[in-house]
Design a protein around this motif. Sequence first.
Motif, PDB file in Angstrom:
ATOM      1  N   ARG A  81       0.817  -1.214   0.000  1.00 25.50           N
ATOM      2  CA  ARG A  81       0.000   0.000   0.000  1.00 25.50           C
ATOM      3  C   ARG A  81       0.850   1.263   0.000  1.00 25.50           C
ATOM      4  O   ARG A  81       0.591   2.203  -0.734  1.00 25.50           O
ATOM      5  N   TYR A  82       1.890   1.277   0.841  1.00 27.11           N
ATOM      6  CA  TYR A  82       2.620   2.532   1.087  1.00 27.11           C
ATOM      7  C   TYR A  82       4.103   2.476   0.698  1.00 27.11           C
ATOM      8  O   TYR A  82       4.813   3.460   0.891  1.00 27.11           O
ATOM      9  N   GLY A  83       4.613   1.325   0.252  1.00 26.09           N
ATOM     10  CA  GLY A  83       6.017   1.218  -0.144  1.00 26.09           C
ATOM     11  C   GLY A  83       6.888   0.545   0.890  1.00 26.09           C
ATOM     12  O   GLY A  83       7.625  -0.383   0.580  1.00 26.09           O
ATOM     13  N   ALA A  84       6.806   1.006   2.146  1.00 27.12           N
ATOM     14  CA  ALA A  84       7.576   0.394   3.242  1.00 27.12           C
ATOM     15  C   ALA A  84       6.929   0.817   4.551  1.00 27.12           C
ATOM     16  O   ALA A  84       6.121   1.746   4.577  1.00 27.12           O
ATOM     17  N   VAL A  85       7.295   0.131   5.616  1.00 25.63           N
ATOM     18  CA  VAL A  85       6.855   0.593   6.935  1.00 25.63           C
ATOM     19  C   VAL A  85       7.886   1.634   7.385  1.00 25.63           C
ATOM     20  O   VAL A  85       9.026   1.292   7.667  1.00 25.63           O
ATOM     21  N   ASP A  86       7.484   2.910   7.431  1.00 26.98           N
ATOM     22  CA  ASP A  86       8.420   3.942   7.901  1.00 26.98           C
ATOM     23  C   ASP A  86       8.460   3.973   9.426  1.00 26.98           C
ATOM     24  O   ASP A  86       9.494   4.192  10.030  1.00 26.98           O
ATOM     25  N   ILE A  87       7.292   3.809  10.029  1.00 24.28           N
ATOM     26  CA  ILE A  87       7.201   3.818  11.501  1.00 24.28           C
ATOM     27  C   ILE A  87       6.457   2.550  11.923  1.00 24.28           C
ATOM     28  O   ILE A  87       5.304   2.340  11.519  1.00 24.28           O
ATOM     29  N   LEU A  88       7.137   1.708  12.669  1.00 26.50           N
ATOM     30  CA  LEU A  88       6.494   0.490  13.188  1.00 26.50           C
ATOM     31  C   LEU A  88       6.307   0.653  14.686  1.00 26.50           C
ATOM     32  O   LEU A  88       7.280   0.872  15.414  1.00 26.50           O
ATOM     33  N   VAL A  89       5.062   0.563  15.130  1.00 30.52           N
ATOM     34  CA  VAL A  89       4.795   0.611  16.574  1.00 30.52           C
ATOM     35  C   VAL A  89       4.240  -0.735  17.001  1.00 30.52           C
ATOM     36  O   VAL A  89       3.137  -1.132  16.593  1.00 30.52           O
ATOM     37  N   ASN A  90       5.007  -1.440  17.806  1.00 29.05           N
ATOM     38  CA  ASN A  90       4.562  -2.719  18.359  1.00 29.05           C
ATOM     39  C   ASN A  90       3.864  -2.434  19.676  1.00 29.05           C
ATOM     40  O   ASN A  90       4.523  -2.174  20.695  1.00 29.05           O
ATOM     41  N   ASN A  91       2.543  -2.450  19.633  1.00 36.62           N
ATOM     42  CA  ASN A  91       1.765  -2.001  20.792  1.00 36.62           C
ATOM     43  C   ASN A  91       0.777  -3.040  21.305  1.00 36.62           C
ATOM     44  O   ASN A  91       0.453  -3.027  22.491  1.00 36.62           O
ATOM     45  N   ALA A  92       0.293  -3.939  20.454  1.00 43.79           N
ATOM     46  CA  ALA A  92      -0.768  -4.871  20.883  1.00 43.79           C
ATOM     47  C   ALA A  92      -0.335  -5.594  22.155  1.00 43.79           C
ATOM     48  O   ALA A  92       0.826  -6.009  22.291  1.00 43.79           O
ATOM     49  N   GLY A  93      -1.252  -5.731  23.082  1.00 40.08           N
ATOM     50  CA  GLY A  93      -0.899  -6.412  24.317  1.00 40.08           C
ATOM     51  C   GLY A  93      -2.130  -6.860  25.075  1.00 40.08           C
ATOM     52  O   GLY A  93      -3.215  -6.287  24.920  1.00 40.08           O
ATOM     53  N   ILE A  94      -1.943  -7.894  25.879  1.00 40.02           N
ATOM     54  CA  ILE A  94      -3.018  -8.383  26.751  1.00 40.02           C
ATOM     55  C   ILE A  94      -2.433  -8.607  28.141  1.00 40.02           C
ATOM     56  O   ILE A  94      -1.211  -8.585  28.326  1.00 40.02           O
ATOM     57  N   GLN A  95      -3.303  -8.852  29.096  1.00 37.34           N
ATOM     58  CA  GLN A  95      -2.872  -9.037  30.484  1.00 37.34           C
ATOM     59  C   GLN A  95      -3.626 -10.219  31.087  1.00 37.34           C
ATOM     60  O   GLN A  95      -4.768 -10.497  30.689  1.00 37.34           O
ATOM     61  N   HIS A  96      -3.004 -10.903  32.023  1.00 40.11           N
ATOM     62  CA  HIS A  96      -3.721 -11.851  32.877  1.00 40.11           C
ATOM     63  C   HIS A  96      -3.031 -11.843  34.230  1.00 40.11           C
ATOM     64  O   HIS A  96      -1.807 -11.851  34.316  1.00 40.11           O
ATOM     65  N   VAL A  97      -3.836 -11.839  35.291  1.00 42.85           N
ATOM     66  CA  VAL A  97      -3.305 -11.690  36.645  1.00 42.85           C
ATOM     67  C   VAL A  97      -3.618 -12.949  37.436  1.00 42.85           C
ATOM     68  O   VAL A  97      -4.784 -13.327  37.552  1.00 42.85           O
ATOM     69  N   ASP A 199     -12.312  -3.267  37.532  1.00 34.97           N
ATOM     70  CA  ASP A 199     -13.516  -4.055  37.841  1.00 34.97           C
ATOM     71  C   ASP A 199     -13.162  -5.326  38.612  1.00 34.97           C
ATOM     72  O   ASP A 199     -13.799  -5.666  39.610  1.00 34.97           O
ATOM     73  N   GLN A 200     -12.101  -6.025  38.139  1.00 33.57           N
ATOM     74  CA  GLN A 200     -11.710  -7.284  38.795  1.00 33.57           C
ATOM     75  C   GLN A 200     -11.267  -7.040  40.239  1.00 33.57           C
ATOM     76  O   GLN A 200     -11.628  -7.775  41.153  1.00 33.57           O
ATOM     77  N   GLN A 201     -10.493  -5.955  40.458  1.00 29.26           N
ATOM     78  CA  GLN A 201      -9.983  -5.661  41.800  1.00 29.26           C
ATOM     79  C   GLN A 201     -11.122  -5.214  42.722  1.00 29.26           C
ATOM     80  O   GLN A 201     -11.128  -5.541  43.908  1.00 29.26           O
ATOM     81  N   ALA A 202     -12.081  -4.464  42.168  1.00 28.85           N
ATOM     82  CA  ALA A 202     -13.220  -4.012  42.977  1.00 28.85           C
ATOM     83  C   ALA A 202     -13.986  -5.231  43.481  1.00 28.85           C
ATOM     84  O   ALA A 202     -14.397  -5.298  44.652  1.00 28.85           O
ATOM     85  N   GLU A 203     -14.135  -6.203  42.602  1.00 29.12           N
ATOM     86  CA  GLU A 203     -14.827  -7.438  42.945  1.00 29.12           C
ATOM     87  C   GLU A 203     -14.018  -8.227  43.984  1.00 29.12           C
ATOM     88  O   GLU A 203     -14.537  -8.656  45.003  1.00 29.12           O
TER      89      GLU A 203
END
Length: 261
Positions: A81-97, A199-203
């Motif tokens: 689409r754009y030629g190359a990735v000029d700025i890559l932000v690796n942000n996706a994330g999940i949590q489990h406690v 929410d989880q901590q309130a519970e």
Amino acid sequence: MSLKGKSALVTGSTSGIGLGLAVAFAKQGANLTLNGFGDRKQIDELVSSLAKEHGVKVAYSAADMSKPAEIRQMVREHEDRYGAVDILVNNAGIQHVSPVDEFPDEKWDAILAINLSSNFHAIKAALPKMKTQPWARIINLASVHGVVASPFKSAYVAAKNGVLGLTKTVALELADTNITCNAICPGYVKTPLVEKQIDQQAEAHKIPRDRVIREVILASQPKKEFVEIEGLGDLAVFLCSPGAKAVTGANFNLDGGWTAR
Ligand code: NAD
């Protein structure tokens, strides 16, 4: 500063911090690929409203960051689409406690895959084309939990420590190029990921949400206020500015004083 003509691929950008960073780049004129889960109709509306408001091109990839083949496909589509990735932000994330001896194996595997390995797969896929460009930036969303630990977050802390190690290694490997690689380490930011924890901590503690925020969530954050997404966006834009040319392999703690202890 202008990022006009540049393109940014931000993983996990259908909500929270990722969306905030994507908006910050769009404000500077960068074309975008958004990624993440959510209601398809709402995502389509987000794509068109961002494009219209900022006069940039916006695309969307539904790639699952736990699946390396889908990550490679997302990067290829962005390049087409754009030629190359000029700025890559690796942000996706999940949590489990959960205590480490009760931590579900599949949650450990998912957190390591999405919060850490996806960064490796995206960087590996994007680098060959990035290296042919005059300029590129890699920004990894780590966490204060990349620097210090909290109980019951073994997978998250392990993954975020890994992100900082990966950031430094990639920065060193690319030191003789015009590509920098840095990490952002926020304290608590009020996003859907943290709303769930409130929410989880309130519970669990049987106390109201405002007490959870003050006494549990922000207990380690001396400023006692959430880190603002806009500040993270400003930092990400700074990392793409000429002034940040020499900044690589660094991690930036935006944590309300947490790691000053
Ligand atoms: P969020 O839950 O608001 O957003 C997470 C994004 O990732 C969403 O777009 C979601 O759809 C996407 N996502 C989740 N799993 C995915 C998968 N398998 N494939 C593709 N996309 C996926 O979370 P957030 O708080 O904005 O967190 C963003 C990043 O910032 C995460 O890496 C998180 O660890 C980090 N972080 C958050 C905080 C905080 O307090 N919110 C603090 C420090 C670090």
